[in-house]
Design a protein around this motif. Structure first.
Motif, PDB file in Angstrom:
ATOM      1  N   GLY A  45       0.822  -1.266  -0.071  1.00  9.21           N
ATOM      2  CA  GLY A  45      -0.154   0.009  -0.232  1.00  9.21           C
ATOM      3  C   GLY A  45       0.734   1.229  -0.108  1.00  9.21           C
ATOM      4  N   PRO A  46       1.349   1.832   1.120  1.00  8.42           N
ATOM      5  CA  PRO A  46       2.199   2.877   1.031  1.00  8.42           C
ATOM      6  C   PRO A  46       3.483   3.157   0.029  1.00  8.42           C
ATOM      7  CG  PRO A  46       1.839   1.999   3.159  1.00  8.42           C
ATOM      8  CD  PRO A  46       1.670   0.890   2.242  1.00  8.42           C
ATOM      9  N   GLU A  47       3.804   1.775  -0.564  1.00  7.57           N
ATOM     10  CA  GLU A  47       4.859   1.868  -1.617  1.00  7.57           C
ATOM     11  C   GLU A  47       4.046   1.916  -2.968  1.00  7.57           C
ATOM     12  OE1 GLU A  47       5.040  -0.406   1.121  1.00  7.57           O
ATOM     13  OE2 GLU A  47       6.391   0.597   2.392  1.00  7.57           O
ATOM     14  N   GLY A  48       2.949   2.065  -2.958  1.00  7.92           N
ATOM     15  CA  GLY A  48       2.134   1.733  -4.375  1.00  7.92           C
ATOM     16  C   GLY A  48       2.236   0.571  -4.919  1.00  7.92           C
ATOM     17  N   ILE A  49       2.087  -0.599  -4.087  1.00  5.75           N
ATOM     18  CA  ILE A  49       1.963  -1.901  -4.437  1.00  5.75           C
ATOM     19  C   ILE A  49       0.625  -2.275  -4.441  1.00  5.75           C
ATOM     20  CG2 ILE A  49       2.839  -4.261  -4.257  1.00  5.75           C
ATOM     21  CD1 ILE A  49       5.389  -3.308  -3.360  1.00  5.75           C
ATOM     22  N   ARG A  50      -0.098  -2.753  -5.663  1.00  3.86           N
ATOM     23  CA  ARG A  50      -1.306  -3.279  -5.480  1.00  3.86           C
ATOM     24  C   ARG A  50      -1.259  -4.687  -5.755  1.00  3.86           C
ATOM     25  NH1 ARG A  50      -4.406  -1.572  -9.939  1.00  3.86           N
ATOM     26  NH2 ARG A  50      -2.526  -0.798 -10.977  1.00  3.86           N
ATOM     27  N   VAL A  51      -2.237  -5.630  -5.142  1.00  4.95           N
ATOM     28  CA  VAL A  51      -2.458  -6.943  -5.301  1.00  4.95           C
ATOM     29  C   VAL A  51      -3.622  -7.495  -5.690  1.00  4.95           C
ATOM     30  CG1 VAL A  51      -1.994  -9.055  -4.231  1.00  4.95           C
ATOM     31  CG2 VAL A  51      -0.444  -7.136  -3.639  1.00  4.95           C
ATOM     32  N   ASN A  52      -3.808  -7.862  -6.825  1.00  6.25           N
ATOM     33  CA  ASN A  52      -5.236  -8.514  -7.232  1.00  6.25           C
ATOM     34  C   ASN A  52      -5.037  -9.799  -7.847  1.00  6.25           C
ATOM     35  OD1 ASN A  52      -6.942  -5.920  -6.818  1.00  6.25           O
ATOM     36  ND2 ASN A  52      -5.179  -5.165  -7.802  1.00  6.25           N
ATOM     37  N   ALA A  53      -6.164 -10.412  -8.168  1.00  6.38           N
ATOM     38  CA  ALA A  53      -6.181 -11.780  -8.770  1.00  6.38           C
ATOM     39  C   ALA A  53      -7.254 -11.816  -9.719  1.00  6.38           C
ATOM     40  CB  ALA A  53      -6.541 -12.680  -7.755  1.00  6.38           C
ATOM     41  N   ILE A  54      -7.071 -12.602 -10.632  1.00  7.94           N
ATOM     42  CA  ILE A  54      -8.113 -12.699 -11.719  1.00  7.94           C
ATOM     43  C   ILE A  54      -8.560 -14.236 -11.672  1.00  7.94           C
ATOM     44  CG2 ILE A  54      -8.620 -12.971 -14.167  1.00  7.94           C
ATOM     45  CD1 ILE A  54      -6.495 -10.562 -14.471  1.00  7.94           C
ATOM     46  N   SER A  55      -9.803 -14.519 -11.647  1.00  9.06           N
ATOM     47  CA  SER A  55     -10.268 -15.841 -11.453  1.00  9.06           C
ATOM     48  C   SER A  55     -11.365 -15.949 -12.577  1.00  9.06           C
ATOM     49  CB  SER A  55     -11.103 -15.767 -10.065  1.00  9.06           C
ATOM     50  OG  SER A  55     -11.806 -17.270 -10.128  1.00  9.06           O
ATOM     51  N   PRO A  56     -10.886 -16.848 -13.885  1.00 10.88           N
ATOM     52  CA  PRO A  56     -11.433 -16.814 -14.708  1.00 10.88           C
ATOM     53  C   PRO A  56     -12.640 -18.070 -14.834  1.00 10.88           C
ATOM     54  CG  PRO A  56      -9.517 -17.959 -15.286  1.00 10.88           C
ATOM     55  CD  PRO A  56      -9.543 -17.244 -13.735  1.00 10.88           C
ATOM     56  N   GLY A  57     -12.514 -18.849 -14.005  1.00 13.98           N
ATOM     57  CA  GLY A  57     -13.551 -20.079 -14.032  1.00 13.98           C
ATOM     58  C   GLY A  57     -13.171 -20.961 -15.241  1.00 13.98           C
ATOM     59  N   PRO A  58     -14.099 -21.897 -15.561  1.00 16.87           N
ATOM     60  CA  PRO A  58     -13.682 -22.904 -16.738  1.00 16.87           C
ATOM     61  C   PRO A  58     -13.254 -21.912 -18.006  1.00 16.87           C
ATOM     62  CG  PRO A  58     -15.700 -23.340 -15.870  1.00 16.87           C
ATOM     63  CD  PRO A  58     -15.545 -22.144 -15.029  1.00 16.87           C
ATOM     64  N   MET A  59     -12.196 -22.356 -18.601  1.00 13.64           N
ATOM     65  CA  MET A  59     -11.818 -21.735 -19.989  1.00 13.64           C
ATOM     66  C   MET A  59     -11.410 -22.763 -20.982  1.00 13.64           C
ATOM     67  SD  MET A  59      -9.514 -18.640 -18.825  1.00 13.64           S
ATOM     68  CE  MET A  59      -9.045 -18.176 -20.801  1.00 13.64           C
ATOM     69  N   LYS A  60     -11.790 -22.769 -22.169  1.00 16.05           N
ATOM     70  CA  LYS A  60     -11.282 -23.655 -23.400  1.00 16.05           C
ATOM     71  C   LYS A  60      -9.867 -23.479 -23.806  1.00 16.05           C
ATOM     72  CE  LYS A  60     -15.896 -24.696 -24.989  1.00 16.05           C
ATOM     73  NZ  LYS A  60     -16.695 -24.422 -26.168  1.00 16.05           N
ATOM     74  N   THR A  61      -9.015 -24.293 -23.156  1.00 16.83           N
ATOM     75  CA  THR A  61      -7.375 -24.104 -23.370  1.00 16.83           C
ATOM     76  C   THR A  61      -6.935 -25.520 -23.616  1.00 16.83           C
ATOM     77  OG1 THR A  61      -6.851 -24.342 -20.998  1.00 16.83           O
ATOM     78  CG2 THR A  61      -7.151 -22.012 -21.986  1.00 16.83           C
ATOM     79  N   LEU A  62      -5.794 -25.503 -23.936  1.00 13.04           N
ATOM     80  CA  LEU A  62      -5.200 -26.687 -24.279  1.00 13.04           C
ATOM     81  C   LEU A  62      -4.798 -27.551 -23.076  1.00 13.04           C
ATOM     82  CD1 LEU A  62      -3.923 -28.862 -26.496  1.00 13.04           C
ATOM     83  CD2 LEU A  62      -1.589 -27.432 -26.070  1.00 13.04           C
ATOM     84  N   ALA A  63      -4.768 -26.725 -21.975  1.00  6.92           N
ATOM     85  CA  ALA A  63      -4.303 -27.609 -20.748  1.00  6.92           C
ATOM     86  C   ALA A  63      -5.545 -27.970 -20.070  1.00  6.92           C
ATOM     87  CB  ALA A  63      -3.533 -26.453 -19.720  1.00  6.92           C
ATOM     88  N   GLY A  64      -6.954 -27.158 -20.354  1.00  2.00           N
ATOM     89  CA  GLY A  64      -8.003 -27.456 -19.739  1.00  2.00           C
ATOM     90  C   GLY A  64      -8.636 -28.741 -20.366  1.00  2.00           C
ATOM     91  N   ALA A  65      -8.237 -29.036 -21.818  1.00  2.00           N
ATOM     92  CA  ALA A  65      -8.803 -30.189 -22.544  1.00  2.00           C
ATOM     93  C   ALA A  65      -8.336 -31.470 -21.960  1.00  2.00           C
ATOM     94  CB  ALA A  65      -8.290 -29.888 -23.704  1.00  2.00           C
ATOM     95  N   ALA A  66      -7.119 -31.353 -21.305  1.00  2.00           N
ATOM     96  CA  ALA A  66      -6.408 -32.594 -20.424  1.00  2.00           C
ATOM     97  C   ALA A  66      -7.263 -33.083 -19.380  1.00  2.00           C
ATOM     98  CB  ALA A  66      -5.114 -32.531 -20.044  1.00  2.00           C
ATOM     99  N   ILE A  67      -8.277 -32.247 -18.740  1.00  2.00           N
ATOM    100  CA  ILE A  67      -9.193 -32.473 -17.456  1.00  2.00           C
ATOM    101  C   ILE A  67     -10.274 -33.494 -17.933  1.00  2.00           C
ATOM    102  CG2 ILE A  67     -10.302 -31.406 -15.717  1.00  2.00           C
ATOM    103  CD1 ILE A  67      -8.610 -29.084 -15.930  1.00  2.00           C
ATOM    104  N   GLY A  68     -10.370 -34.342 -17.382  1.00  2.00           N
ATOM    105  CA  GLY A  68     -11.510 -35.336 -17.525  1.00  2.00           C
ATOM    106  C   GLY A  68     -12.878 -34.543 -17.138  1.00  2.00           C
TER     107      GLY A  68
END
Length: 85
Positions: free
Chosen positions: A1-24
């Protein structure tokens, strides 16, 4: 905060990706999200990238400590749409 550092996360849920295709059962998960999310869509790489651009830009300068869901609104559902039960 005081140093101007922000911390956030992005949570996309299910996505059609090559890695996701390997999930049963991935196709079933994608279809379920696509049919039941309020926006009737799965997350896309472009949507996640756009969220990252927002967070890195001046527009996101006052956003910190957040998890931003990019999932077409799927996270707000209590149950599937009646047509998909």
């Amino acid at each position: 905060g005081p140093e101007g550092i922000r911390v956030n996360a992005i949570s996309p849920g299910p996505m059609k990706t090559l890695a996701g295709a390997a999930i049963g059962g991935a196709r079933k998960t994608y279809k379920h999200t696509d049919q039941n999310a309020p926006l009737r869509s799965n997350a896309t790489l472009e949507a996640v990238g756009g969220t990252a651009v927002y967070l890195c830009s001046d527009a996101g300068a006052c956003t910190t400590g957040e998890t931003i869901r990019v999932d077409g609104g799927f996270h707000v559902l209590g149950m599937p749409q009646p047509d998909h039960l």
